[in-house]
Design a protein around this motif. Structure first.
Motif, PDB file in Angstrom:
ATOM      1  N   MET A 119      -4.021  -1.905  -5.061  1.00  0.00           N
ATOM      2  CA  MET A 119      -3.300  -0.638  -5.124  1.00  0.00           C
ATOM      3  C   MET A 119      -3.099  -0.192  -6.561  1.00  0.00           C
ATOM      4  SD  MET A 119      -2.098   1.965  -3.896  1.00  0.00           S
ATOM      5  CE  MET A 119      -2.507   1.866  -2.187  1.00  0.00           C
ATOM      6  N   LEU A 120      -2.773  -1.120  -7.465  1.00  0.00           N
ATOM      7  CA  LEU A 120      -2.583  -0.748  -8.866  1.00  0.00           C
ATOM      8  C   LEU A 120      -3.888  -0.271  -9.491  1.00  0.00           C
ATOM      9  CD1 LEU A 120      -0.131  -3.607  -9.936  1.00  0.00           C
ATOM     10  CD2 LEU A 120       0.405  -1.173  -9.842  1.00  0.00           C
ATOM     11  N   THR A 121      -4.992  -0.897  -9.106  1.00  0.00           N
ATOM     12  CA  THR A 121      -6.295  -0.462  -9.607  1.00  0.00           C
ATOM     13  C   THR A 121      -6.600   0.959  -9.124  1.00  0.00           C
ATOM     14  OG1 THR A 121      -6.969  -2.751  -9.360  1.00  0.00           O
ATOM     15  CG2 THR A 121      -8.716  -1.175  -9.830  1.00  0.00           C
TER      16      THR A 121
ATOM     17  N   ILE B 105       2.590   1.108 -17.139  1.00  0.00           N
ATOM     18  CA  ILE B 105       1.931  -0.189 -17.015  1.00  0.00           C
ATOM     19  C   ILE B 105       2.641  -1.024 -15.937  1.00  0.00           C
ATOM     20  CG2 ILE B 105       1.025  -0.314 -19.378  1.00  0.00           C
ATOM     21  CD1 ILE B 105       4.037  -2.343 -18.764  1.00  0.00           C
ATOM     22  N   ALA B 106       1.984  -2.083 -15.511  1.00  0.00           N
ATOM     23  CA  ALA B 106       2.574  -2.909 -14.453  1.00  0.00           C
ATOM     24  C   ALA B 106       2.676  -4.360 -14.898  1.00  0.00           C
ATOM     25  CB  ALA B 106       1.729  -2.809 -13.191  1.00  0.00           C
ATOM     26  N   LYS B 107       3.740  -5.006 -14.442  1.00  0.00           N
ATOM     27  CA  LYS B 107       3.888  -6.454 -14.614  1.00  0.00           C
ATOM     28  C   LYS B 107       4.292  -6.984 -13.244  1.00  0.00           C
ATOM     29  CE  LYS B 107       5.225  -5.922 -19.437  1.00  0.00           C
ATOM     30  NZ  LYS B 107       6.177  -6.247 -20.516  1.00  0.00           N
ATOM     31  N   ILE B 108       3.593  -8.019 -12.800  1.00  0.00           N
ATOM     32  CA  ILE B 108       3.856  -8.479 -11.436  1.00  0.00           C
ATOM     33  C   ILE B 108       4.184  -9.976 -11.390  1.00  0.00           C
ATOM     34  CG2 ILE B 108       2.391  -6.660 -10.449  1.00  0.00           C
ATOM     35  CD1 ILE B 108       0.275  -8.781  -9.884  1.00  0.00           C
ATOM     36  N   ALA B 109       4.941 -10.347 -10.357  1.00  0.00           N
ATOM     37  CA  ALA B 109       5.285 -11.762 -10.168  1.00  0.00           C
ATOM     38  C   ALA B 109       5.536 -12.029  -8.691  1.00  0.00           C
ATOM     39  CB  ALA B 109       6.523 -12.124 -10.978  1.00  0.00           C
TER      40      ALA B 109
ATOM     41  N   ASP C 121       0.802  -1.231   0.000  1.00  0.00           N
ATOM     42  CA  ASP C 121       0.000   0.000   0.000  1.00  0.00           C
ATOM     43  C   ASP C 121       0.833   1.279   0.000  1.00  0.00           C
ATOM     44  OD1 ASP C 121       0.856  -0.199   2.617  1.00  0.00           O
ATOM     45  OD2 ASP C 121      -1.055   0.398   3.499  1.00  0.00           O
ATOM     46  N   THR C 122       2.096   1.189   0.418  1.00  0.00           N
ATOM     47  CA  THR C 122       2.946   2.381   0.384  1.00  0.00           C
ATOM     48  C   THR C 122       4.043   2.255  -0.676  1.00  0.00           C
ATOM     49  OG1 THR C 122       4.244   1.404   2.178  1.00  0.00           O
ATOM     50  CG2 THR C 122       2.615   3.057   2.798  1.00  0.00           C
ATOM     51  N   GLY C 123       4.490   1.041  -0.913  1.00  0.00           N
ATOM     52  CA  GLY C 123       5.616   0.823  -1.824  1.00  0.00           C
ATOM     53  C   GLY C 123       5.283   1.150  -3.261  1.00  0.00           C
ATOM     54  N   ILE C 124       4.080   0.767  -3.720  1.00  0.00           N
ATOM     55  CA  ILE C 124       3.722   0.977  -5.122  1.00  0.00           C
ATOM     56  C   ILE C 124       3.564   2.478  -5.430  1.00  0.00           C
ATOM     57  CG2 ILE C 124       2.103   0.371  -6.961  1.00  0.00           C
ATOM     58  CD1 ILE C 124       1.596  -2.277  -5.398  1.00  0.00           C
ATOM     59  N   PRO C 125       2.805   3.227  -4.605  1.00  0.00           N
ATOM     60  CA  PRO C 125       2.737   4.672  -4.871  1.00  0.00           C
ATOM     61  C   PRO C 125       4.116   5.342  -4.804  1.00  0.00           C
ATOM     62  CG  PRO C 125       1.099   4.044  -3.240  1.00  0.00           C
ATOM     63  CD  PRO C 125       1.924   2.835  -3.499  1.00  0.00           C
ATOM     64  N   PHE C 126       4.949   4.873  -3.889  1.00  0.00           N
ATOM     65  CA  PHE C 126       6.298   5.427  -3.760  1.00  0.00           C
ATOM     66  C   PHE C 126       7.112   5.199  -5.039  1.00  0.00           C
ATOM     67  CE2 PHE C 126      10.784   4.730  -2.322  1.00  0.00           C
ATOM     68  CZ  PHE C 126      11.058   6.036  -1.924  1.00  0.00           C
ATOM     69  N   LEU C 127       7.020   3.984  -5.561  1.00  0.00           N
ATOM     70  CA  LEU C 127       7.734   3.662  -6.797  1.00  0.00           C
ATOM     71  C   LEU C 127       7.230   4.536  -7.944  1.00  0.00           C
ATOM     72  CD1 LEU C 127       9.686   1.834  -8.440  1.00  0.00           C
ATOM     73  CD2 LEU C 127       7.786   0.258  -8.751  1.00  0.00           C
ATOM     74  N   LEU C 128       5.913   4.694  -8.021  1.00  0.00           N
ATOM     75  CA  LEU C 128       5.325   5.499  -9.091  1.00  0.00           C
ATOM     76  C   LEU C 128       5.814   6.943  -9.003  1.00  0.00           C
ATOM     77  CD1 LEU C 128       3.321   5.558 -11.479  1.00  0.00           C
ATOM     78  CD2 LEU C 128       1.539   6.152  -9.849  1.00  0.00           C
ATOM     79  N   GLU C 129       5.817   7.493  -7.792  1.00  0.00           N
ATOM     80  CA  GLU C 129       6.314   8.856  -7.583  1.00  0.00           C
ATOM     81  C   GLU C 129       7.735   9.001  -8.107  1.00  0.00           C
ATOM     82  OE1 GLU C 129       4.931  11.664  -6.366  1.00  0.00           O
ATOM     83  OE2 GLU C 129       3.100  10.417  -6.523  1.00  0.00           O
TER      84      GLU C 129
END
Lengths: 157, 204
Positions: A115-117, A84-88, A63-71
Motif C-alpha cells: 500500500m505504501l508503494t 515518509i513512513a516508518k513501520i513496526a 489497504d484502507t487504513g493507510i490511505p485514510f491516514l494519509l488523507e
C-alpha cells in the motif's frame, strides 16, 4: 501523548507525541511530513477488507487504513510528496500458528509495504517481524520514531 | 449496531457467570493444592466488547505479563488466556521451585508457568465441558513473556475475521498474604456462544 488503540488512527501537529501500544502481529504505520511537522499513526490488524465480515472500521485494514491516514494528514496540512513512513510490528509471537493463521504478521507487513508503494510513500525505517511485541512513539517535532520492547530494549529511528 | 452479535438476558448472564465461576474455582483449587496456599478468586466479569477494545479492558496493551495461551477446539471454539504480572510470576516460581532462580526467561521457569497454565486451563475447561456436556479439547499451552497487546493480538485478529465483538470472561485471583494478580480470559467464537446458550436454555 496521544494513544492510538487497536484498529485506530490519529493525526497530530507539533508539538505532540503519538503512540500505539503492544503491537504483536498488528502493524503500526507512522507517517510524517518534516516540512509541516504533521504526523500520524494507524494501528492495523488485517491486510485487507476482504478478510473481514465487517468493514466499518477503515483503520483496521492496511489497504484502507493507510490511505485514510494519509488523507487526514493532508487535511491537517501535510504535503503528500514529502510524507515518509516508518513501520513496526508484524511479529509472529508463537511458532504454532497453523492453518490460515499462518504468519498473519508477515502478511500484514507485506500488505503495508504494498500500500505504501502504491501511494509512493518511501519507507525509511522498519522494525518488523521476529517474535516480540513493540510499542511505538512518533514525535511530531523531530519525526523521531521510537520502538520499545519488553526485553529487547529501545530502538530509535 | 455496535453489538450485533449477542443479546444476553439476565438468566443467561447469571448462568454463564456461575459456570465460569465453577470452572475458575476448580482451576484455582488445583493451583492451590500445587503450591499449598489458599487462593481467592473474584466473581467473573462478563463482557461483550468490541474486539479492538479487549487489550484496554484486560489491563492495557503495554502491560508486561507472562501469558499462557491455549486453543480450545471441538463443540466450542475459542481461546483461554492466562496472564500473570511479572511480580506474580516470580512469586509463583519462588513458591513452587523454592529456589532463588527468579529469572522469568529461564527455560525452567518458563516451562513451569506453561505447566501451571496447562493445569489451570485444563481443569477450567474440563469443568465447563462436564457441566455443559460439551466435547472439547485444548491445545498444548504456549507461554511467553511480553506486552499484553502483543500476546493476544493474533487471537483478536483471528476473531475479528468472523465477528466484531467478542464475549469475554475475566477473573482475577489473589494468593494468600501477597496480593497477586492473575487474570483468566476466555474468548469464544460467536457460534460457540450460541452452542453454550442453547445448553443453558436446555437446563431450565
Amino acid at each position: 501523548m496521544i494513544i492510538v488503540g487497536m484498529a485506530d488512527c490519529a493525526v497530530a501537529k507539533n508539538p505532540a507525541k503519538i503512540t500505539t501500544l503492544g503491537l504483536g502481529s498488528c502493524v503500526g504505520i507512522a507517517l510524517y511530513d518534516k516540512s509541516t511537522c504533521v504526523g500520524g499513526i494507524v494501528h492495523i490488524m488485517l491486510p485487507s477488507t476482504e478478510q473481514s465480515r465487517s468493514k466499518d472500521n477503515v483503520a483496521k485494514f492496511a489497504d484502507t487504513g493507510i490511505p485514510f491516514l494519509l488523507e487526514r494528514m493532508i487535511e491537517e496540512g501535510a504535503y503528500r510528496h514529502r510524507t515518509i513512513a516508518k513501520i513496526a510490528g508484524g511479529a509472529s509471537m508463537f511458532s504454532f500458528n497453523g492453518s490460515n493463521k499462518l504468519n498473519i504478521g508477515e502478511r500484514n507487513i507485506d500488505a503495508t509495504k504494498k500500500m505504501l508503494t502504491e501511494l509512493k510513500i518511501p519507507i525509511i525505517a522498519e522494525d518488523t517481524g521476529k517474535n516480540y511485541g513493540r510499542t511505538i512513539v512518533l514525535d511530531t517535532e523531530s519525526g523521531e520514531f521510537t520502538v520499545k520492547s519488553a526485553l529487547k530494549g529501545i530502538n530509535i529511528y | 449496531m455496535k453489538y450485533e452479535m449477542l443479546e444476553l438476558n439476565d438468566f443467561q448472564i447469571s448462568a454463564l457467570r456461575e459456570i465460569v465461576n465453577i470452572g475458575v474455582g476448580n482451576a484455582v483449587t488445583s493451583l492451590s493444592k500445587m503450591i499449598g496456599k489458599e487462593i481467592r478468586i473474584e466473581v467473573p466479569r462478563l463482557n461483550v466488547e468490541l474486539i479492538e477494545k479487549v487489550p484496554d479492558i484486560s489491563g492495557g496493551a503495554d502491560a508486561i505479563v507472562s501469558g499462557v495461551i491455549m486453543h480450545v477446539t471441538g463443540d466450542v471454539e475459542g481461546y483461554i488466556i492466562m496472564m500473570l504480572s511479572e511480580e506474580t510470576t516470580i512469586n509463583i516460581c519462588k513458591t513452587i521451585n523454592g529456589s532463588k532462580n527468579t529469572d522469568i526467561m529461564d527455560p525452567l521457569n518458563q516451562s513451569l508457568i506453561e505447566e501451571l497454565g496447562n493445569i489451570l486451563a485444563g481443569s477450567y475447561v474440563s469443568s465447563l465441558s462436564d457441566f455443559l456436556m460439551l466435547n472439547v479439547k485444548t491445545s498444548p499451552p504456549m507461554q511467553t513473556f511480553d506486552m499484553l497487546g502483543a500476546i493476544i493480538d493474533h487471537i483478536l485478529i483471528e476473531m475479528s475475521q468472523k465477528a466484531e465483538s467478542a464475549l469475554l470472561f475475566d477473573t482475577s485471583f489473589m494468593i494468600e498474604g501477597t496480593r497477586m494478580d492473575g487474570m483468566f480470559l476466555t474468548l469464544l467464537d460467536p457460534s460457540s456462544m450460541e452452542v453454550i446458550l442453547e445448553r443453558i436454555d436446555q437446563m431450565v
